[in-house]
Design a protein around this motif. Structure first.
Motif, PDB file in Angstrom:
ATOM      1  N   ASP A  95       0.876  -1.198   0.121  1.00 46.66           N
ATOM      2  CA  ASP A  95      -0.085  -0.171  -0.067  1.00 46.66           C
ATOM      3  C   ASP A  95       0.944   1.314   0.067  1.00 46.66           C
ATOM      4  N   GLN A  96       1.984   1.251   0.750  1.00 48.51           N
ATOM      5  CA  GLN A  96       2.805   2.444   0.752  1.00 48.51           C
ATOM      6  C   GLN A  96       3.823   2.658  -0.676  1.00 48.51           C
ATOM      7  N   ASP A  97       3.579   1.739  -1.518  1.00 38.59           N
ATOM      8  CA  ASP A  97       4.105   1.762  -2.969  1.00 38.59           C
ATOM      9  C   ASP A  97       3.361   2.672  -3.670  1.00 38.59           C
ATOM     10  N   GLY A  98       2.059   2.913  -3.296  1.00 42.82           N
ATOM     11  CA  GLY A  98       1.263   3.950  -3.654  1.00 42.82           C
ATOM     12  C   GLY A  98       1.235   5.371  -2.857  1.00 42.82           C
ATOM     13  N   GLN A  99       0.038   5.618  -2.798  1.00 41.80           N
ATOM     14  CA  GLN A  99       0.209   6.904  -1.909  1.00 41.80           C
ATOM     15  C   GLN A  99      -0.349   7.043  -0.489  1.00 41.80           C
ATOM     16  N   GLU A 100      -0.479   5.619   0.078  1.00 38.52           N
ATOM     17  CA  GLU A 100      -0.859   5.333   1.470  1.00 38.52           C
ATOM     18  C   GLU A 100       0.414   5.562   2.410  1.00 38.52           C
ATOM     19  N   PRO A 101       0.421   6.342   3.378  1.00 43.57           N
ATOM     20  CA  PRO A 101       1.451   6.509   4.377  1.00 43.57           C
ATOM     21  C   PRO A 101       1.553   5.274   5.085  1.00 43.57           C
ATOM     22  N   PRO A 102       2.699   4.972   5.796  1.00 38.85           N
ATOM     23  CA  PRO A 102       2.811   3.720   6.677  1.00 38.85           C
ATOM     24  C   PRO A 102       1.567   3.937   7.910  1.00 38.85           C
ATOM     25  N   VAL A 103       1.196   3.023   8.176  1.00 39.43           N
ATOM     26  CA  VAL A 103       0.011   2.685   9.241  1.00 39.43           C
ATOM     27  C   VAL A 103       0.343   2.679  10.518  1.00 39.43           C
ATOM     28  N   THR A 104      -0.204   3.555  11.396  1.00 36.43           N
ATOM     29  CA  THR A 104       0.201   3.809  12.796  1.00 36.43           C
ATOM     30  C   THR A 104      -0.407   2.986  13.616  1.00 36.43           C
TER      31      THR A 104
END
Length: 366
Positions: A95-104
């Motif tokens: 998901d982070q290869d797209g535009q989703e930031p790392p999940v906190t």
């Protein structure tokens, strides 16, 4: 069995209607194939109970950009200083290869239960949940029309409807004895069953404990603050110059009928909150100050603050101590005390003797 039925029923209906996993959840797309097909369900362990997140866990999190934002169920495949790296089992990229930031941690609402590394899958649970949601929404609308009030609509109406369903199931299970009814039919007598009032009181006590616990869980929430670490000054309190801080005021309102204790804690690395705890009476509103701390690098950083609320039944000091051990302990203790209090009073009122009623059909004289 009656209690298990209520838990499953409420979990399915409330989770589908509120858009939040409550013990049970399901996937709607094929991004987790072959682990889970579209419509398959799973047991959703709440994040405070699940403990630390490890690589390989399947998590339910509030996405920022995936599919326009919202709840997403994907697997954790890595971890960085900024958060977790996630990917659907069927997807070739993270998901982070797209535009989703790392999940906190603050974004994670539940973790899928796994046994020996495999997700416990409940086939077609999503189909059942969606069907039930449609039925419940239609019933809410119908009740609102019949009674001419909007009290049956929305989350308030859902809570009212679930309470009625749960009470009906408990009363049915407490009052009727199948074996006695079968024997009565065999003897061809017009005889009502024998029931023990203690069973009814116990059922009501369990019902009260479940409803109060569910209400406290529903009152608890995670607030999201989308902070931008910028290289310039801004009047927007969520746009903070790098290395500086900005304060936001979060109004906390107790709109319920009972006084509550509210506890707040940061769920991200660049946020703080004060006060950490307070008591609010019915209709009372207090202000909570949220401090956003911009990191030295520019960019968008979602920040989270968790809020837990408990009915003010137990002493505040005891609730604070339980909260320090685990945020869910005050919920369990408070709901147990509320159900237990009803149980004690109910047993004192009804006594211990079973109630037996009998009718015989007799011919009438004309």
């Amino acid at each position: 069995m009656e209690i298990l039925l209520i838990v499953v029923l409420i979990s399915l209906i409330a989770g589908a209607a509120l858009g939040q996993p409550i013990l049970l959840s399901f996937v709607e797309t094929g991004s987790m194939e072959p682990t889970m097909e579209p419509g398959d369900g799973f047991i959703a362990v709440p994040s405070p109970v699940a403990g630390e997140i490890d690589e390989g866990d399947v998590i339910v999190f509030e996405a920022q950009n995936l599919h326009g934002g919202g709840l997403t169920t994907h697997r954790v495949v890595g971890e960085t200083e900024s958060g977790y790296i996630t990917r659907g089992d069927a997807n070739p990229f993270t998901d982070q290869d797209g535009q989703e930031p790392p999940v906190t941690d603050g974004q994670i609402v539940a973790v899928a239960l796994q046994v020996n590394g495999d997700v416990v899958v409940i086939p077609e649970l999503g189909t059942v949940a969606e069907t039930m949601r449609g039925v419940v929404e239609g019933l809410q609308f119908r009740l609102a029309q019949v009674f001419g009030t909007r009290a049956f609509l929305g989350t308030q109406g859902l809570a009212l409807l679930l309470s009625g369903i749960g009470l009906a199931v408990l009363l049915f299970g407490a009052l009727f004895d199948d074996e006695r009814r079968k024997r009565a039919v065999k003897r061809s007598r017009n005889r009502e069953g024998v029931y023990n009032p203690r069973r009814l009181v116990l059922a009501m006590a369990i019902f009260i404990a479940l409803v109060s616990g569910g209400t406290m869980a529903a009152m608890s929430d995670t607030q999201e603050y989308g902070m931008v670490s910028a290289s310039f000054d801004s009047e927007n309190p969520t746009t903070v110059p790098t290395g500086e801080e900005s304060d936001l005021t979060y109004p906390a309102l107790n709109g319920g009928q009972l006084p509550v204790y509210a506890f707040y804690s940061p769920a991200s690395s660049n946020v703080d909150v004060e006060p950490r705890s307070m008591r609010m009476n019915r209709g009372e509103q207090e202000n909570v100050t949220v401090t956003l701390q911009a990191p030295p690098d520019t960019g968008y950083y979602p920040q989270y603050v968790t809020e837990h609320r408990y009915f003010a039944v137990l002493p505040f000091g005891l609730v604070a101590w339980l909260y320090g051990v685990h945020p869910w302990l005050p919920t369990i203790a408070t709901s147990g005390v509320m159900g237990g209090a009803f149980l004690v009073v109910g047993l004192l009122v009804v006594g211990a003797s079973p109630i037996r009623t009998r009718e015989r059909s007799r011919g009438s004289w004309l």
